[in-house]
Scaffold this motif. Structure first.
Motif, short mmCIF file in Angstrom:
data_model
loop_
_atom_site.label_atom_id
_atom_site.label_comp_id
_atom_site.label_asym_id
_atom_site.label_seq_id
_atom_site.Cartn_x
_atom_site.Cartn_y
_atom_site.Cartn_z
N THR A 163 0.83 -1.21 0.00
CA THR A 163 0.00 0.00 0.00
C THR A 163 0.87 1.26 0.00
O THR A 163 0.60 2.23 -0.73
CB THR A 163 -0.93 0.00 1.22
N LEU A 164 1.92 1.25 0.80
CA LEU A 164 2.82 2.40 0.83
C LEU A 164 3.54 2.58 -0.50
O LEU A 164 3.77 3.72 -0.94
CB LEU A 164 3.83 2.23 1.97
N LEU A 167 0.99 4.28 -2.69
CA LEU A 167 0.80 5.68 -2.31
C LEU A 167 2.00 6.53 -2.69
O LEU A 167 1.85 7.68 -3.13
CB LEU A 167 0.54 5.78 -0.81
N GLN A 168 3.20 5.98 -2.54
CA GLN A 168 4.40 6.72 -2.90
C GLN A 168 4.47 6.98 -4.40
O GLN A 168 5.00 8.00 -4.84
CB GLN A 168 5.65 5.96 -2.44
N ARG A 173 -1.01 12.88 -0.53
CA ARG A 173 -2.27 13.19 0.13
C ARG A 173 -2.18 14.52 0.86
O ARG A 173 -1.09 15.04 1.13
CB ARG A 173 -2.66 12.11 1.14
N LEU A 177 0.34 11.17 6.96
CA LEU A 177 0.08 9.75 7.15
C LEU A 177 1.10 9.18 8.12
O LEU A 177 2.31 9.34 7.93
CB LEU A 177 0.15 9.01 5.81
N THR A 308 -5.44 0.72 0.70
CA THR A 308 -5.15 1.79 -0.25
C THR A 308 -6.32 2.75 -0.38
O THR A 308 -6.16 3.98 -0.37
CB THR A 308 -4.79 1.20 -1.62
N ALA A 311 -6.70 4.79 2.81
CA ALA A 311 -5.61 5.76 2.94
C ALA A 311 -5.84 6.96 2.03
O ALA A 311 -5.60 8.11 2.42
CB ALA A 311 -4.28 5.10 2.64
N ARG A 312 -6.30 6.71 0.83
CA ARG A 312 -6.57 7.82 -0.10
C ARG A 312 -7.75 8.66 0.37
O ARG A 312 -7.71 9.90 0.30
CB ARG A 312 -6.83 7.26 -1.50
N GLY A 315 -6.84 10.26 3.77
CA GLY A 315 -5.68 11.11 3.58
C GLY A 315 -6.01 12.46 3.00
O GLY A 315 -5.24 13.42 3.17
#
Length: 773
Positions: A163-164, A167-168, A173, A177, A308, A311-312, A315
């Protein structure tokens, strides 16, 4: 008249059959779990690579990773390396944390350890991101001593890492986080305690989301929520690709052994969400089946996609969205997640109870029944429900050959469990129809129908008061049933044919079928056939709410249900619960070097010996108690003298033993060795008033037996002080535990020997005993 003319036999045979078919089809649509599609080798549209996550799982789950072990340190280094490869800057928080339990017998257990949490902070892009509450994603990376924890912790860690990466690679965001990989969660949630109580970033958390694993398959389920979670529930319902969970099941999970909890993270932020996958349970006693081979790749992908998406969503959520009160929530097939403020539950409760009073008043006014008969109908329904649950219990306990080898506590869910559920549900339904018919003859049609509703109407205010999240499963189904019953009392109902009245009853039963029916398999997932009380209670609730439809069935329906019960149980009995392959087992062989009697022993818990373990106990006739090192009340085990190895005994120095008028004070030191990850110090005999280690309080109230488990204390000089409540004979047992056996102590277990064993689950114990007379 409510019942007598509503379903006349001469007119509605076809209507009843159609009703049954409709109920069966609707229940099947509700009960069958949502299937997860097999992941492909290419990343998903969100960028999540299941194959890469599975590679992380295989590395992490190569062997158990208990706190303070070498494998734990290796896993930590791997996670840190992966995070740095993404361009992140992980920090390792090294801290000491403690948890104390005191049971109802006043026996105390203390877990005290040095944890190494991995913490990552990803700054947001909003101009005021440093002042905004941050999103905290959390999981754990340690395991129990005898499990590789593929699903329990390796899969959530792997999903979090992937997931990171996603996101990276995407747009940043707005909000900060925070990511926590906690250590020591299997020994009292020490990692979460250390982070929540000691880390500077903990107070910045706004929404806290934790992921754990309890089974090797299935999509993540929301098993817990707390705080001002209404907006958080709404965000989950909107953003998650396959949201599953209910506020009623949250209450059930809290009381089930082995279910993970939020721990000290429940004190952080304004709203907390806790997810875990529950299908294909691996048990909670050993976890030896929790291997990478059993892990469903689709489950890892589903967890990663949920991470994911959340987090989105959170975020980028504005700060005020996290504060909106508590929520009642549940899945409604075809509509997704329904949620509303918990306060609204009381409005629904009052309206539903008012509806019940009105319907009962009409029935009494028209001389269909009396209040006494309705009460008797409720008591009869309770009796029928208890009889059904008792019948299931007797079948399971009286005929162990039907489930030979099944052990949910140790090994988890069996392959034929769903057949047992189907069979027991068919039996419970058949018994309900038969006994409810007898109750109908005894108290009348209306009382037999309204009696179960009286019980639900009594339980509804109690649920709204004590368990508001569970109120929906009583309020909406009861309201639907009462509307149908009320409609049958209306003037227009007299002109309806039998099948039309049956359709009205079916429409009234729809809320029960949609909301109560799914609870039966959901509860069964965490209880198993070993404990059918709660699933049968949910089934009884469903049948009570549909009593009119059930008791209108012909005898051939009961016969069909009994035949289905026999067939399902027969099929379940033919299925090996855990397949034909041998179940992996921990190697429980232990080497004990005891300073109290200057002897060394091989030890193994009582049970059959295989060809490898027999060589250690060639002359042992039967298991016995190892009194010197573990006390008279310890479990029996195989014992045999073992050769001495150059391993140092516990380094103990007696400092004080003072008998006082009202007790005794004992002080001693223990020099912890760097190579020893775990130490157990157990006091038996006199009770304690206060205890401490290096001035740190362990217990501050009166207790009986005391066990202190220390983790990662290598190199420290530990100063113990026990204030005892009497000067009676007491013993302090000190056990230093090291994974594995001494080098060259015994021949290695032959490769390929069955059953397969979990690596690094043997134990070396260095022991000493302090005796206070």
């Amino acid at each position: 008249m409510l019942i007598t003319p509503s379903l006349p036999r001469t007119q509605v045979t076809a209507g009843i059959a159609a009703t049954l078919l409709a109920c069966t089809a609707l229940a099947w649509a509700v009960l069958r779990p949502a299937a997860l599609t097999a992941p492909s080798a290419t990343p998903t549209a969100a960028g999540f690579s299941t194959m890469r996550a599975l590679a992380d799982v295989r590395f992490l789950a190569a062997m158990p990773r208990p706190i303070a072990s070498a494998a734990n340190a290796e896993a930590r280094q791997y996670i840190v390396a992966q995070l740095r490869a993404m361009g992140l800057e992980p920090q390792v928080q090294t801290a000491t944390a403690q948890k104390t339990w005191i049971d109802r017998y006043r026996n105390a257990r203390v877990a005290l350890g040095v944890v190494n949490n991995i913490v990552v902070q990803v700054p947001g892009t909003a101009p005021d991101h440093a002042r905004r509450p941050a999103l905290l994603l959390a999981t754990s990376y340690d395991t129990a001593e005898r499990s590789v924890g593929a699903a329990a912790s390796a899969a959530p860690v792997a999903a979090m890492l992937e997931t990171l990466r996603v996101l990276q690679a995407g747009a940043p965001r707005a909000n900060d986080l925070l990511v926590l990989f906690a250590d020591g969660e299997n020994v009292g949630g020490l990692g979460a305690r250390a982070f929540a109580g000691q880390h500077r970033l903990a107070k910045r958390a706004g929404v806290v989301i934790r992921f754990d694993g309890r089974g090797s398959a299935g999509a993540p389920v929301l098993i817990g929520s707390s705080g001002d979670n209404r907006a958080a529930i709404g965000g989950w319902a909107k953003a998650a690709p396959n949201p599953r969970g209910s506020s009623l099941m949250q209450a059930v999970y809290q009381f089930m052994p082995g279910t993970p909890d939020m721990g000290a993270l429940d004190t952080l932020g304004s709203a907390r969400l806790h997810f875990a996958n529950l299908e294909s349970s691996n048990g909670h006693a050993l976890g030896s089946r929790d291997t990478p081979a059993r892990l469903d790749p689709a489950s890892v992908r589903a967890m990663g996609e949920t991470m994911t998406a959340l987090a989105r969503h959170f975020g980028d959520a504005p700060p005020a969205a996290a504060i909106a009160g508590a929520a009642v929530y549940f899945n409604l097939p075809g509509f997704g997640v329904v949620h509303y403020p918990a306060q609204a539950g009381w409005i629904l409760t009052r309206l539903t109870c008012l509806m019940f009073i009105i319907v009962c008043s009409i029935a009494v006014y028209r001389n269909d029944t009396g209040l006494g008969d309705i009460v008797n109908g409720a008591l009869g329904f309770v009796f029928i429900s208890v009889i059904g649950a008792l019948a299931v219990f007797l079948i399971w306990s009286t005929f162990p050959s039907l489930h030979a080898g099944h052990d949910f506590r140790t090994h988890g869910a069996g392959a034929g469990d769903h057949w047992f559920l189907a069979g027991f549900a068919a039996l419970g339904t058949a018994m309900f129809i038969v006994f409810q018919r007898g109750l109908r003859r005894a108290v009348g049609h209306a009382a037999a129908a309204l009696g179960p509703l009286l019980l639900v109407a009594i339980l509804l205010p109690l649920a709204s008061w004590k368990l508001p999240g569970a109120s929906y499963a009583l309020a909406w189904p009861l309201a639907g049933t009462l509307l149908a019953y009320g409609a049958l009392y209306s003037p227009f109902a007299r002109r309806l044919r039998g099948y039309q009245r049956a359709l009205i009853l079916l429409a009234g039963a729809v809320p029960a079928l949609l909301l109560v029916a799914p609870l039966v398999p959901q509860i069964f997932t965490v209880t198993s056939p070993d404990n059918m009380n709660l699933p049968m209670a949910a089934l009884a609730l469903l049948l009570g709410l549909t009593a009119l439809l059930m008791t209108a069935q012909r005898r051939f329906v009961v016969r069909g249900l009994l035949a289905a019960c026999a067939a399902c149980i027969a099929v379940a009995a033919t299925i090996a619960p855990y397949g034909s392959a041998p179940i992996p087992q921990p190697n429980r062989m232990a080497y004990l070097k005891d300073a109290y009697n200057w002897k060394s022993y091989w030890m193994l818990p009582a049970g059959p010996l295989d060809a490898w373990s027999k060589q250690f106990f060639p002359n042992a006739a039967r298991p016995q108690v190892q009194v010197d090192a573990f006390g008279h009340n310890s479990p029996k085990m195989w014992l045999a003298r073992a050769p001495h190895h150059a391993l140092p005994y516990p380094d103990i120095r007696m400092l004080k033993d003072e008998v006082l008028p009202k007790g005794r004070t004992v002080e001693f030191t223990l020099q912890a060795k760097s190579e020893v990850p775990g130490i157990d110090v157990t006091l038996k005999g006199a009770g304690t008033l206060r205890t401490s280690i290096n001035g740190r309080p362990l217990t501050l109230e009166k207790t009986n037996d005391l066990t202190v488990s220390l983790y990662g204390m290598g190199g420290q000089l530990l100063h113990f002080r026990f204030d005892l409540n009497s000067d009676e004979l007491s013993r302090v047992f000190i056990h230093e535990r090291i994974p594995g056996l001494p080098p060259n102590a015994a021949g290695a277990r032959p490769a390929g020997m069955l059953p397969p064993t979990t690596p690094m689950t043997e134990t070396t114990i260095l022991s000493d005993t302090l005796l206070f007379r």
